[in-house]
Motif scaffolding. Structure first.
Motif, mmCIF file in Angstrom:
data_model
loop_
_atom_site.group_PDB
_atom_site.id
_atom_site.type_symbol
_atom_site.label_atom_id
_atom_site.label_comp_id
_atom_site.label_asym_id
_atom_site.label_seq_id
_atom_site.Cartn_x
_atom_site.Cartn_y
_atom_site.Cartn_z
ATOM 1 N N TYR A 92 1.029 -1.037 0.152
ATOM 2 C CA TYR A 92 0.475 -0.066 0.026
ATOM 3 C C TYR A 92 0.847 1.296 -0.146
ATOM 4 O O TYR A 92 0.699 2.542 -1.093
ATOM 5 N N TYR A 93 1.730 1.587 0.981
ATOM 6 C CA TYR A 93 2.458 2.376 1.000
ATOM 7 C C TYR A 93 3.790 2.630 -0.664
ATOM 8 O O TYR A 93 3.587 3.579 -0.735
ATOM 9 N N ILE A 94 3.865 1.538 -1.135
ATOM 10 C CA ILE A 94 5.003 1.819 -2.349
ATOM 11 C C ILE A 94 4.055 1.701 -3.549
ATOM 12 O O ILE A 94 3.734 2.729 -4.320
ATOM 13 N N VAL A 95 2.913 1.561 -3.679
ATOM 14 C CA VAL A 95 1.718 1.918 -4.690
ATOM 15 C C VAL A 95 1.042 3.311 -4.861
ATOM 16 O O VAL A 95 0.698 4.161 -5.094
ATOM 17 N N VAL A 96 0.582 3.668 -2.931
ATOM 18 C CA VAL A 96 0.519 5.502 -2.632
ATOM 19 C C VAL A 96 1.512 6.419 -3.057
ATOM 20 O O VAL A 96 1.498 7.674 -3.689
ATOM 21 N N GLY A 97 2.959 5.343 -2.917
ATOM 22 C CA GLY A 97 4.594 6.443 -2.920
ATOM 23 C C GLY A 97 4.626 6.764 -4.422
ATOM 24 O O GLY A 97 4.104 7.822 -4.577
ATOM 25 N N LEU A 98 3.960 5.654 -5.148
ATOM 26 C CA LEU A 98 5.028 5.581 -6.249
ATOM 27 C C LEU A 98 3.523 6.511 -7.140
ATOM 28 O O LEU A 98 3.826 7.287 -7.989
ATOM 29 N N PHE A 99 2.029 6.190 -6.562
ATOM 30 C CA PHE A 99 0.672 7.433 -7.449
ATOM 31 C C PHE A 99 1.534 8.748 -7.545
ATOM 32 O O PHE A 99 1.067 9.767 -8.260
ATOM 33 N N LEU A 100 1.944 9.114 -5.838
ATOM 34 C CA LEU A 100 1.766 10.665 -5.307
ATOM 35 C C LEU A 100 3.004 10.972 -6.188
ATOM 36 O O LEU A 100 2.752 12.450 -6.885
ATOM 37 N N ASN A 101 3.998 10.652 -6.161
ATOM 38 C CA ASN A 101 5.643 10.313 -7.184
ATOM 39 C C ASN A 101 5.212 11.254 -8.205
ATOM 40 O O ASN A 101 5.592 11.842 -9.190
ATOM 41 N N SER A 102 4.463 10.168 -8.911
ATOM 42 C CA SER A 102 3.982 10.097 -10.648
ATOM 43 C C SER A 102 3.625 11.920 -10.324
ATOM 44 O O SER A 102 3.716 12.097 -12.208
ATOM 45 N N LEU A 103 2.089 11.974 -9.946
ATOM 46 C CA LEU A 103 1.754 12.729 -10.327
ATOM 47 C C LEU A 103 2.432 14.707 -9.795
ATOM 48 O O LEU A 103 2.327 14.946 -10.510
ATOM 49 N N LEU A 104 3.242 14.478 -8.602
ATOM 50 C CA LEU A 104 4.142 15.236 -8.783
ATOM 51 C C LEU A 104 5.669 15.563 -10.390
ATOM 52 O O LEU A 104 5.434 16.504 -10.057
ATOM 53 N N MET A 105 5.292 14.033 -10.052
ATOM 54 C CA MET A 105 6.534 14.275 -11.787
ATOM 55 C C MET A 105 5.205 14.862 -12.938
ATOM 56 O O MET A 105 6.267 15.831 -13.713
ATOM 57 N N ALA A 141 8.592 1.922 4.645
ATOM 58 C CA ALA A 141 7.989 0.893 5.040
ATOM 59 C C ALA A 141 8.065 -0.655 4.442
ATOM 60 O O ALA A 141 7.521 -1.768 4.416
ATOM 61 N N LEU A 142 9.275 -0.589 3.401
ATOM 62 C CA LEU A 142 9.673 -1.511 3.297
ATOM 63 C C LEU A 142 11.005 -2.247 3.734
ATOM 64 O O LEU A 142 10.705 -3.107 4.363
ATOM 65 N N LEU A 143 11.204 -1.701 4.594
ATOM 66 C CA LEU A 143 12.246 -1.697 5.341
ATOM 67 C C LEU A 143 11.099 -2.094 6.571
ATOM 68 O O LEU A 143 11.450 -3.399 7.848
ATOM 69 N N THR A 144 10.184 -2.518 7.666
ATOM 70 C CA THR A 144 9.574 -2.121 8.492
ATOM 71 C C THR A 144 8.077 -3.295 8.328
ATOM 72 O O THR A 144 8.119 -3.913 9.595
ATOM 73 N N PHE A 149 1.422 4.724 8.695
ATOM 74 C CA PHE A 149 -0.062 5.918 8.839
ATOM 75 C C PHE A 149 -1.460 5.762 8.436
ATOM 76 O O PHE A 149 -2.447 6.163 8.076
ATOM 77 N N LYS A 150 -1.799 3.866 8.491
ATOM 78 C CA LYS A 150 -3.202 3.312 8.532
ATOM 79 C C LYS A 150 -3.235 3.254 6.827
ATOM 80 O O LYS A 150 -4.429 2.949 6.795
ATOM 81 N N PHE A 151 -2.787 3.645 6.283
ATOM 82 C CA PHE A 151 -2.973 3.167 4.926
ATOM 83 C C PHE A 151 -3.472 1.877 4.277
ATOM 84 O O PHE A 151 -4.539 1.345 3.534
ATOM 85 N N ALA A 152 -3.069 0.940 4.908
ATOM 86 C CA ALA A 152 -3.544 -0.450 4.986
ATOM 87 C C ALA A 152 -4.776 -0.728 5.594
ATOM 88 O O ALA A 152 -5.935 -1.770 4.924
ATOM 89 N N ALA A 153 -4.934 -0.317 6.725
ATOM 90 C CA ALA A 153 -6.488 0.189 7.218
ATOM 91 C C ALA A 153 -7.654 0.207 6.362
ATOM 92 O O ALA A 153 -8.439 -0.631 6.550
ATOM 93 N N VAL A 154 -6.899 1.491 5.606
ATOM 94 C CA VAL A 154 -8.013 2.633 4.939
ATOM 95 C C VAL A 154 -8.366 1.565 4.002
ATOM 96 O O VAL A 154 -9.972 1.234 3.423
#
Length: 169
Positions: A92-105, A141-144, A149-154
């Motif tokens: 969840y953290y990777i997909v959300v992070g990549l999505f936000l990064n792609s929007l910023l790019m 997120a990859l390390l821990t 941030f409760k992304f997975a729970a949501v």
């Protein structure tokens, strides 16, 4: 304030190193465990960030990074679907992070290349700090593999597979 090119390239090298270390850490810690999902996800991220610095899919660096983020999201979804991998926190953290990064790019590409803006404004600062903070969040997120941030729970709450009890009449 935005990050200069020299500092940006140093931060970029640190981020690539972070994904490499996350992969190696997960490889070592999961070597004798049957669940290798975190290792595979770390490998996908490490390869994506390494290849984005080596291969050019576009002549513009922002568009190149955008393409790699979209390809990485697609690769993760293909791996989840074909490998029948169950979801876990780091995905969840990777997909959300990549999505936000792609929007910023994409937004910085539109601002600098298409609109030809040369005057720094708030988007440049949001981009400079946002992309790096998101990258650090993905490494953490990859390390821990924790849902800090409760992304997975949501996501699980709104998942169509989630079992919901209907109120009794």
């Amino acid at each position: 304030m935005y990050i200069s090119d020299v500092v940006g390239s140093l931060i970029g090298a640190f981020i690539e190193w972070g994904f490499l270390m996350a992969f190696l850490f997960n490889l070592v810690t999961h070597i004798n465990k049957p669940d290798k999902r975190l290792v595979v996800l770390s490998l996908i991220m490490m390869l994506s960030y390494f290849l984005s610095g080596v291969l050019n899919l576009s002549s513009n660096i922002y568009l190149n990074w955008f393409y790699f983020d979209v390809i990485t999201i697609a690769a993760i979804f293909i791996w989840i679907y074909c490998g029948r991998a169950d979801s876990f926190c780091a995905i969840y953290y990777i997909v959300v992070g990549l999505f936000l990064n792609s929007l910023l790019m994409l937004s910085i590409f539109v601002d600098i290349v298409l609109v030809e803006n040369r005057t720094p404004w708030i988007l440049w600062s949001i981009y400079s700090f946002g992309v790096n903070i998101i990258d650090l969040m993905m490494i953490a997120a990859l390390l821990t593999n924790k849902d800090f941030f409760k992304f997975a729970a949501v996501a699980k709450r709104f998942s169509p597979k989630a079992t919901r009890k209907l109120p009794s009449a």
